[in-house]
Design a protein around this motif. Structure first.
Motif, short mmCIF file in Angstrom:
data_model
loop_
_atom_site.label_atom_id
_atom_site.label_comp_id
_atom_site.label_asym_id
_atom_site.label_seq_id
_atom_site.Cartn_x
_atom_site.Cartn_y
_atom_site.Cartn_z
N ASP A 87 -70.42 -36.60 23.54
CA ASP A 87 -69.48 -35.96 23.00
C ASP A 87 -69.75 -34.65 22.78
N ARG A 88 -71.10 -34.34 22.76
CA ARG A 88 -71.68 -32.84 22.58
C ARG A 88 -71.89 -32.07 23.64
N VAL A 89 -71.49 -32.60 24.96
CA VAL A 89 -71.32 -31.71 26.10
C VAL A 89 -70.05 -30.98 26.05
N GLN A 90 -70.15 -29.51 25.66
CA GLN A 90 -68.95 -28.93 25.43
C GLN A 90 -68.93 -27.65 26.11
N LYS A 91 -67.75 -26.89 25.73
CA LYS A 91 -67.67 -25.67 26.19
C LYS A 91 -68.55 -24.53 25.68
N LEU A 92 -69.06 -23.64 26.14
CA LEU A 92 -69.81 -22.80 25.66
C LEU A 92 -69.38 -21.66 24.91
N SER A 93 -70.09 -21.38 23.66
CA SER A 93 -69.66 -20.28 23.08
C SER A 93 -70.58 -18.81 23.43
N VAL A 94 -70.09 -17.58 22.79
CA VAL A 94 -71.09 -16.52 23.31
C VAL A 94 -72.55 -16.93 22.82
N GLU A 95 -72.72 -17.45 21.84
CA GLU A 95 -73.97 -17.76 21.22
C GLU A 95 -74.77 -18.62 22.12
N GLY A 96 -73.97 -19.84 22.84
CA GLY A 96 -74.58 -20.51 23.85
C GLY A 96 -74.78 -19.98 24.76
N ILE A 97 -74.24 -19.15 25.43
CA ILE A 97 -74.30 -18.35 26.68
C ILE A 97 -75.72 -17.62 26.51
N ALA A 98 -75.69 -16.93 25.24
CA ALA A 98 -77.02 -16.27 25.09
C ALA A 98 -78.23 -16.95 25.10
N LEU A 222 -74.88 -29.91 23.93
CA LEU A 222 -75.76 -30.35 24.95
C LEU A 222 -75.85 -29.56 26.30
N THR A 223 -74.77 -28.88 26.55
CA THR A 223 -74.45 -27.93 27.58
C THR A 223 -75.51 -26.87 27.61
N VAL A 224 -76.08 -26.42 26.49
CA VAL A 224 -76.77 -25.24 26.36
C VAL A 224 -78.17 -25.56 26.83
N PRO A 225 -78.85 -26.49 26.41
CA PRO A 225 -80.10 -26.91 26.94
C PRO A 225 -79.95 -27.48 28.18
N ILE A 226 -79.09 -27.97 28.86
CA ILE A 226 -78.79 -28.60 30.12
C ILE A 226 -78.97 -27.29 31.01
N MET A 227 -77.91 -26.36 30.78
CA MET A 227 -77.96 -25.21 31.79
C MET A 227 -79.33 -24.37 31.68
N ALA A 228 -79.88 -24.35 30.54
CA ALA A 228 -81.16 -23.63 30.27
C ALA A 228 -82.10 -24.31 31.16
N HIS A 229 -82.36 -25.50 30.99
CA HIS A 229 -83.51 -26.29 31.77
C HIS A 229 -83.12 -26.10 33.29
N ALA A 230 -82.10 -26.17 33.82
CA ALA A 230 -81.71 -26.48 35.26
C ALA A 230 -81.94 -24.81 35.49
#
Length: 239
Positions: A87-98, A222-230
């Motif tokens: 449920d915490r795999v969500q759309k990215l915010s500006v902070e998340g992208i940063a 969770l999208t944030v660490p997933i994208m950063a890790h990959a």
């Protein structure tokens, strides 16, 4: 900034803290066992794939522990009726992208800053992953699509859902935010003792774990660490 939940955690007893940390450690240990089982099971399958498509087999060879992590995360999700990390795999915010940009770059800067100091204390650093994937994709564009799917949609999610979505969650009932970030990061670094070995590997991967946990704590996404890790796998060197 402290939340109301974090303030209440300051009054949490030793038993609750011990149970929360113990659960996180136990899940980490189970994840390591599952990762070794994954090596035994997945490695022959990767070998079969490699006989048909050598480049894809070589790519998959770097990600044979993640299915074990994913299995434990899936079991946890099935066991918990009141919480689903997906449920915490969500759309990215500006902070998340940063954060996605900051985590791999910040980690790489930390590694480059610390590495020259290591010989002074009798240590050395050697990576355990291989070649940054963008170089592989540049030389072999035919595996770009399957490679990106494997990294961003399969392997990184398996690892991050376990360590951020599950293990981080077990710390939430009794540990305040800074403690969750630190403990979660250290547990993530600690598993690399079994897969890459050595204090330096644990140190560096703990830094990555702290950055990823901090980003997750801030965004609850969770999208944030997933994208950063990959993204680190893609741009720099595999972890």
């Amino acid at each position: 900034m402290e939340t109301q939940n974090d303030v209440s955690k300051s009054k949490t007893g030793v038993r609750e803290v011990s149970l929360s940390v113990g659960s996180a450690v136990a899940l980490t240990a189970i994840g390591v066992i599952a990762a070794f089982a994954s090596i035994i099971i997945v490695d022959p399958l990767v070998g079969i794939i490699g006989t048909e498509w050598n480049l894809l087999g070589e790519l998959l060879q770097g990600y044979i522990v993640q299915p074990g992590f994913g299995l434990i995360a899936a079991c946890y999700i099935r066991w918990r009726d009141d919480y689903n990390p997906l449920d915490r795999v969500q759309k990215l915010s500006v902070e998340g992208i940063a954060w996605i940009g900051f985590i791999p770059i910040g980690y790489e800067v930390a590694v480059r800053a610390v590495t020259p100091v290591l010989p002074m204390v009798g240590l050395s650093h050697s990576t355990h992953g291989g070649t940054a994937k963008w170089r592989v994709f540049l030389d072999h564009p035919e595996i770009i699509v399957p490679g990106l799917v494997i990294m961003f949609a399969v392997m990184a999610p398996m690892e991050e859902i376990l360590f951020r979505g599950v293990i981080h969650d077990t710390l939430e009932p009794a540990i305040r935010a800074p403690g969750r970030v630190l403990i979660g990061g250290l547990l993530f670094g600690g598993i690399h003792l079994f897969f890459s070995g050595g204090f330096v590997s644990i140190l560096f991967t703990s830094i990555l774990g702290v950055l990823a946990a901090g980003a997750y704590e801030r965004t609850k996404n969770l999208t944030v660490p997933i994208m950063a890790h990959a993204g680190y796998w893609l741009i720099f060197l595999p972890i």
